[in-house]
Motif scaffolding. Sequence first.
Motif, mmCIF file in Angstrom:
data_model
loop_
_atom_site.group_PDB
_atom_site.id
_atom_site.type_symbol
_atom_site.label_atom_id
_atom_site.label_comp_id
_atom_site.label_asym_id
_atom_site.label_seq_id
_atom_site.Cartn_x
_atom_site.Cartn_y
_atom_site.Cartn_z
ATOM 1 N N ARG A 186 0.817 -1.205 0.000
ATOM 2 C CA ARG A 186 0.000 0.000 0.000
ATOM 3 C C ARG A 186 0.856 1.263 0.000
ATOM 4 N NH1 ARG A 186 -3.354 -0.488 4.789
ATOM 5 N NH2 ARG A 186 -1.489 0.130 5.914
ATOM 6 N N GLU A 187 1.968 1.240 0.703
ATOM 7 C CA GLU A 187 2.693 2.475 0.965
ATOM 8 C C GLU A 187 3.983 2.675 0.169
ATOM 9 O OE1 GLU A 187 2.950 3.951 4.953
ATOM 10 O OE2 GLU A 187 1.589 2.421 5.691
ATOM 11 N N LEU A 188 4.542 1.602 -0.386
ATOM 12 C CA LEU A 188 5.840 1.721 -1.042
ATOM 13 C C LEU A 188 5.719 1.646 -2.556
ATOM 14 C CD1 LEU A 188 7.941 -0.639 1.265
ATOM 15 C CD2 LEU A 188 7.692 1.840 1.434
ATOM 16 N N TYR A 189 6.771 2.093 -3.253
ATOM 17 C CA TYR A 189 6.866 1.898 -4.690
ATOM 18 C C TYR A 189 6.973 0.400 -4.983
ATOM 19 C CZ TYR A 189 7.782 6.887 -5.419
ATOM 20 O OH TYR A 189 7.688 8.251 -5.470
ATOM 21 N N LEU A 190 6.642 0.021 -6.215
ATOM 22 C CA LEU A 190 6.590 -1.393 -6.593
ATOM 23 C C LEU A 190 7.891 -2.126 -6.273
ATOM 24 C CD1 LEU A 190 5.257 -3.811 -8.004
ATOM 25 C CD2 LEU A 190 6.140 -2.923 -10.170
ATOM 26 N N GLU A 191 9.021 -1.567 -6.731
ATOM 27 C CA GLU A 191 10.290 -2.278 -6.567
ATOM 28 C C GLU A 191 10.608 -2.536 -5.096
ATOM 29 O OE1 GLU A 191 9.817 0.412 -8.331
ATOM 30 O OE2 GLU A 191 10.628 0.174 -10.355
ATOM 31 N N GLU A 192 10.339 -1.534 -4.262
ATOM 32 C CA GLU A 192 10.669 -1.710 -2.857
ATOM 33 C C GLU A 192 9.671 -2.607 -2.148
ATOM 34 O OE1 GLU A 192 11.088 1.800 -0.385
ATOM 35 O OE2 GLU A 192 12.954 0.915 0.341
ATOM 36 N N ALA A 193 8.415 -2.536 -2.560
ATOM 37 C CA ALA A 193 7.414 -3.429 -1.982
ATOM 38 C C ALA A 193 7.759 -4.887 -2.293
ATOM 39 C CB ALA A 193 6.024 -3.084 -2.514
ATOM 40 N N LEU A 194 8.231 -5.141 -3.516
ATOM 41 C CA LEU A 194 8.616 -6.501 -3.891
ATOM 42 C C LEU A 194 9.822 -6.965 -3.072
ATOM 43 C CD1 LEU A 194 8.225 -6.272 -7.773
ATOM 44 C CD2 LEU A 194 6.788 -7.580 -6.203
ATOM 45 N N GLN A 195 10.796 -6.074 -2.877
ATOM 46 C CA GLN A 195 11.964 -6.422 -2.069
ATOM 47 C C GLN A 195 11.548 -6.725 -0.631
ATOM 48 O OE1 GLN A 195 14.861 -3.279 -2.441
ATOM 49 N NE2 GLN A 195 14.844 -3.390 -4.676
ATOM 50 N N ASN A 196 10.632 -5.936 -0.120
ATOM 51 C CA ASN A 196 10.196 -6.151 1.255
ATOM 52 C C ASN A 196 9.411 -7.451 1.383
ATOM 53 O OD1 ASN A 196 10.159 -4.844 3.962
ATOM 54 N ND2 ASN A 196 7.957 -5.124 3.693
ATOM 55 N N GLU A 197 8.609 -7.762 0.368
ATOM 56 C CA GLU A 197 7.886 -9.032 0.363
ATOM 57 C C GLU A 197 8.866 -10.201 0.407
ATOM 58 O OE1 GLU A 197 5.102 -11.228 -2.886
ATOM 59 O OE2 GLU A 197 4.459 -9.214 -2.306
ATOM 60 N N ARG A 198 9.944 -10.058 -0.367
ATOM 61 C CA ARG A 198 10.992 -11.087 -0.365
ATOM 62 C C ARG A 198 11.607 -11.243 1.027
ATOM 63 N NH1 ARG A 198 16.035 -8.615 -2.723
ATOM 64 N NH2 ARG A 198 15.979 -7.788 -0.595
ATOM 65 N N ASP A 199 11.923 -10.116 1.661
ATOM 66 C CA ASP A 199 12.548 -10.162 2.984
ATOM 67 C C ASP A 199 11.611 -10.777 4.021
ATOM 68 O OD1 ASP A 199 14.743 -8.971 1.858
ATOM 69 O OD2 ASP A 199 14.252 -6.947 2.556
ATOM 70 N N LEU A 200 10.332 -10.444 3.932
ATOM 71 C CA LEU A 200 9.359 -11.009 4.870
ATOM 72 C C LEU A 200 9.199 -12.513 4.662
ATOM 73 C CD1 LEU A 200 6.673 -8.185 4.756
ATOM 74 C CD2 LEU A 200 7.952 -8.899 6.788
ATOM 75 N N LEU A 201 9.254 -12.938 3.400
ATOM 76 C CA LEU A 201 9.179 -14.372 3.119
ATOM 77 C C LEU A 201 10.305 -15.108 3.811
ATOM 78 C CD1 LEU A 201 7.958 -16.777 1.544
ATOM 79 C CD2 LEU A 201 9.559 -16.227 -0.299
ATOM 80 N N GLY A 202 11.481 -14.471 3.837
ATOM 81 C CA GLY A 202 12.634 -15.094 4.487
ATOM 82 C C GLY A 202 12.444 -15.345 5.964
ATOM 83 N N THR A 203 11.484 -14.646 6.586
ATOM 84 C CA THR A 203 11.234 -14.853 8.019
ATOM 85 C C THR A 203 10.327 -16.055 8.285
ATOM 86 O OG1 THR A 203 9.271 -13.412 8.134
ATOM 87 C CG2 THR A 203 11.427 -12.358 8.384
ATOM 88 N N VAL A 204 9.648 -16.570 7.255
ATOM 89 C CA VAL A 204 8.719 -17.685 7.479
ATOM 90 C C VAL A 204 9.016 -18.915 6.629
ATOM 91 C CG1 VAL A 204 6.808 -16.241 8.291
ATOM 92 C CG2 VAL A 204 7.066 -16.630 5.835
ATOM 93 N N TRP A 205 9.703 -18.739 5.477
ATOM 94 C CA TRP A 205 10.018 -19.881 4.606
ATOM 95 C C TRP A 205 10.965 -20.839 5.340
ATOM 96 C CZ3 TRP A 205 8.451 -20.678 -0.583
ATOM 97 C CH2 TRP A 205 9.011 -21.794 -1.194
#
Length: 307
Positions: free
Chosen positions: A271-290
């Motif tokens: 909702r709040e970030l530009y596309l590229e950074e939102a995707l990077q953050n999604e990747r980082d969050l995945l790393g906390t649960v994968w």
Amino acid sequence: MALRQEMAKSLLKTSSLSGRTKLLHQTGLSLYSTSHGFYEEEVKKKLQQFPGGSIDLQKEDSGIGILTLNNPRKMNAFSGVMMLQLLEKVIELENWTEGKGLIVRGAKNTFSSGSDLNAVKSLGTPEDGMAVCMFMQNTLTRFMRLPLISVALVQGWALGGGAEFTTACDFRLMTPESKIRFVHKEMGIIPSWGGTTRLVEIIGSRQALKVLSGALKLDSKYALQIGMVEEVLQSSDETKSLEEAQEWLKQFIQGPPEVIRALKKSVCSGRELYLEEALQNERDLLGTVWGGPANLEAIAKKGKFNK
């Protein structure tokens, strides 16, 4: 020369993006600082002069918190002390790692009538108004970014700042007789706790302009029609409607806290970030649960998703 300009633009963009990510995901950061003319400790001292009511927080074993606006003598209007307590409760919720969901409600079967007029009258200068504006925008933005799925349970009236608070929640539920009304225009002001910005996101700019400029009374039927609320509950009884709200929320918080919290953080990024950074953050969050306990357990149990 042109190459240097492009490099400078790229660096500026990267710097700006990283700043937004930092603000979004580090707890304890304010939207405003002294560079904006915001002196938080001075604002707190002024708000402390207006007592009355309380903000109560109950944290249940189910992972659902219940935040109660408790000033029934004034229809749960926010005193200065309540504004301070709200920030304290938000900070407590930021550190509640077992939490998954949150219900915001008002005491005695009504939500909130906004700001206590005694405080409003005493904080009458434009400078005071701006200071409280920045304080509450900061608090409600931190509230909105909590890694908890939140729902406003609107019983009775949600007026002015109370209506604004509902927009800081992920979802809104209303009881049959409840009403939401942004009365700011009739007070000679506009929403200042972030309510306009969030309302536009929820119902769109055209509907938001109607609701705000008309100071419309949104009953449960009309609010449902324009997408302001998710559902109208069956009961208007204080206890029963809270039980209904808890049952409604439970369908979205089933599962381990780390997964639910990562999902909420990921949606905030989108909702709040530009596309590229939102995707990077999604990747980082995945790393906390994968490869985490919940992931491995689900794979071992199911192998495939149930249809």
